[in-house]
Motif scaffolding. Structure first.
Motif, PDB file in Angstrom:
ATOM      1  N   ILE A  39       0.831  -1.200   0.000  1.00 28.12           N
ATOM      2  CA  ILE A  39       0.000   0.000   0.000  1.00 28.12           C
ATOM      3  C   ILE A  39       0.871   1.258   0.000  1.00 28.12           C
ATOM      4  CG2 ILE A  39      -1.791   1.261   1.241  1.00 28.12           C
ATOM      5  CD1 ILE A  39      -2.714  -1.423   2.404  1.00 28.12           C
ATOM      6  N   ALA A  40       0.666   2.097  -1.018  1.00 31.75           N
ATOM      7  CA  ALA A  40       1.406   3.353  -1.143  1.00 31.75           C
ATOM      8  C   ALA A  40       1.213   4.204   0.109  1.00 31.75           C
ATOM      9  CB  ALA A  40       0.954   4.117  -2.382  1.00 31.75           C
ATOM     10  N   CYS A  41       2.276   4.880   0.519  1.00 31.65           N
ATOM     11  CA  CYS A  41       2.315   5.547   1.827  1.00 31.65           C
ATOM     12  C   CYS A  41       2.232   7.066   1.769  1.00 31.65           C
ATOM     13  CB  CYS A  41       3.607   5.168   2.555  1.00 31.65           C
ATOM     14  SG  CYS A  41       3.964   3.416   2.621  1.00 31.65           S
ATOM     15  N   GLY A  42       2.045   7.647   0.573  1.00 32.54           N
ATOM     16  CA  GLY A  42       1.882   9.087   0.486  1.00 32.54           C
ATOM     17  C   GLY A  42       3.012   9.847  -0.171  1.00 32.54           C
ATOM     18  N   THR A  93      11.793   5.663   5.107  1.00 32.81           N
ATOM     19  CA  THR A  93      11.172   4.345   5.250  1.00 32.81           C
ATOM     20  C   THR A  93      10.427   4.243   6.569  1.00 32.81           C
ATOM     21  OG1 THR A  93      12.889   3.323   3.872  1.00 32.81           O
ATOM     22  CG2 THR A  93      11.595   1.860   5.269  1.00 32.81           C
ATOM     23  N   VAL A  94      11.057   4.662   7.660  1.00 32.21           N
ATOM     24  CA  VAL A  94      10.382   4.659   8.969  1.00 32.21           C
ATOM     25  C   VAL A  94       9.102   5.494   8.910  1.00 32.21           C
ATOM     26  CG1 VAL A  94      10.545   5.440  11.370  1.00 32.21           C
ATOM     27  CG2 VAL A  94      12.481   4.237  10.327  1.00 32.21           C
ATOM     28  N   TYR A  95       9.203   6.678   8.346  1.00 30.65           N
ATOM     29  CA  TYR A  95       8.070   7.610   8.271  1.00 30.65           C
ATOM     30  C   TYR A  95       6.890   6.980   7.525  1.00 30.65           C
ATOM     31  CZ  TYR A  95       5.712  12.108   7.317  1.00 30.65           C
ATOM     32  OH  TYR A  95       4.807  13.142   7.242  1.00 30.65           O
ATOM     33  N   GLN A  96       7.182   6.381   6.391  1.00 32.85           N
ATOM     34  CA  GLN A  96       6.105   5.853   5.557  1.00 32.85           C
ATOM     35  C   GLN A  96       5.514   4.562   6.104  1.00 32.85           C
ATOM     36  OE1 GLN A  96       6.658   6.560   1.082  1.00 32.85           O
ATOM     37  NE2 GLN A  96       8.716   6.922   1.862  1.00 32.85           N
ATOM     38  N   ILE A  97       6.349   3.713   6.713  1.00 37.24           N
ATOM     39  CA  ILE A  97       5.797   2.531   7.380  1.00 37.24           C
ATOM     40  C   ILE A  97       4.779   2.979   8.430  1.00 37.24           C
ATOM     41  CG2 ILE A  97       6.276   0.606   8.939  1.00 37.24           C
ATOM     42  CD1 ILE A  97       9.041   0.376   7.638  1.00 37.24           C
TER      43      ILE A  97
END
Length: 260
Positions: A39-42, A93-97
Motif C-alpha cells: 500500500i502506497a504511503c503518500g 522508510t520509517v516515516y512511511q511505514i
C-alpha cells in the motif's frame, strides 16, 4: 524462505496508488485475486483516505497488508532516481511505514511486510548501503515484518544479515536483464503486456527457478513472492490468468507471512 510440501507462492500487488481525486488501478477487483497488498504511503502516491480504504479492503479479503514506501516524487510516481543518503533512506522508510501501520492498528491488524517502490527499490537492489538502511528501518520499527526485495539482490542480503525475514520477489509483468535486474522501463520489451506470456514466465520461475532474460540467456532466481503492478492497464487480466495458470500446475496461492 523455502516452502515445504506442496508448492505455494505469494501473489502481491502494488495498491492504493491514487492520490486525492485521482484513481489508479482497480483495487477492489484486484484484491479478490491476490494474497498480499503493498500500500502506497503518500510519498510517490496515496493519501490518508486512500490508505484507510485500501487497508480495510485488504482486511475484508484476508490479504496481507504491506507498506510500499517510495521516493518523495508524486509527479514522477516515484520512478525517477534521486540522490539520497542512507540516513535519508532510513528516515523516509520509517516515516512511511508509520503511516500504513497507524491505519492498520486502527483496524486491529498489523503490517506484515514492507516493499520499497519504484526507483527506491531498484536503487537499493544494487546499493548495499541503501539496502542496509531500509532493512534497519524495518527491523527497528517491527522486526517481525518481512522485507520484499528483488530476488537475489542487496535488499535480500541486507535482510539476511540483520536476521529479518525476507521474500525473494519475482515479476510477472517485467522482463529481466542478465545481471538479475529488471529491464529499464524505457527499453523495448521491459513490460509484458501479454497475460499468457507473463503467466508462463512465473510458472517456470516457481517450478524451475529460472527465467529467460531479454538477452536470451537463462537466469537462476528464487521465487517466494510474485508481483503484478497494480497501475498497469493489464494488471487485472494478469492476476486472473496467473492465478488460473498456477492452479492448473498444482501451485497454491498463499500469503508469504504464512508460507514456509
Amino acid at each position: 524462505m523455502v516452502p515445504t510440501g506442496k508448492l505455494r507462492i505469494d501473489l502481491n500487488c502494488d495498491m492504493g496508488e491514487g492520490y486525492g481525486a485521482y484513481r489508479m488501478g482497480d483495487d477492489a477487483e484486484l484484491m479478490r485475486h491476490i494474497t498480499s497488498a503493498n500500500i502506497a504511503c503518500g510519498f510517490h502516491a496515496g493519501d490518508p483516505g486512500t490508505i484507510a480504504a485500501t487497508v480495510k479492503l485488504a482486511l475484508e479479503h484476508d490479504v496481507a497488508i504491506g507498506a510500499h514506501p517510495g521516493l518523495p516524487d508524486l509527479q514522477g510516481f516515484g520512478r525517477r532516481a534521486m540522490t539520497i543518503s542512507p540516513r535519508e533512506a532510513y528516515e523516509l522508510t520509517v516515516y512511511q511505514i508509520g503511516a500504513v501501520q497507524a491505519f492498520a492498528a486502527a483496524e486491529g491488524v498489523r503490517v506484515s511486510h514492507v516493499k520499497p517502490h519504484g526507483a527506491l527499490y531498484n536503487m537499493a537492489a544494487r546499493d548495499a548501503a541503501l539496502a542496509d538502511a531500509i532493512a534497519e528501518a524495518i527491523y527497528k520499527v517491527d522486526g517481525n515484518m518481512m522485507l520484499y526485495g528483488l530476488s537475489g539482490s542487496e535488499l535480500i542480503r541486507s535482510a539476511e544479515r540483520l536476521g529479518l525475514r525476507a521474500a525473494n520477489e519475482v515479476f510477472a509483468d517485467r522482463s529481466y536483464e542478465e545481471d538479475g535486474s529488471l529491464t529499464p522501463r524505457h527499453a523495448a520489451g521491459a513490460v509484458l503486456a501479454d497475460s499468457a506470456e507473463a503467466s508462463a514466465q512465473i510458472v517456470r520461475l516457481v517450478r524451475a527457478g529460472e527465467v529467460k532474460t531479454r538477452q536470451g540467456t537463462w537466469l537462476r532466481l528464487q521465487a517466494d513472492t510474485v508481483c503484478v503492478h497494480g497501475d498497469s492497464p493489464d494488471a487485472l487480466s494478469h492476476v486472473r490468468a496467473l492465478g488460473e495458470a498456477l492452479r492448473e500446475e498444482g501451485i497454491e496461492l498463499g500469503r508469504a507471512d504464512r508460507n514456509g
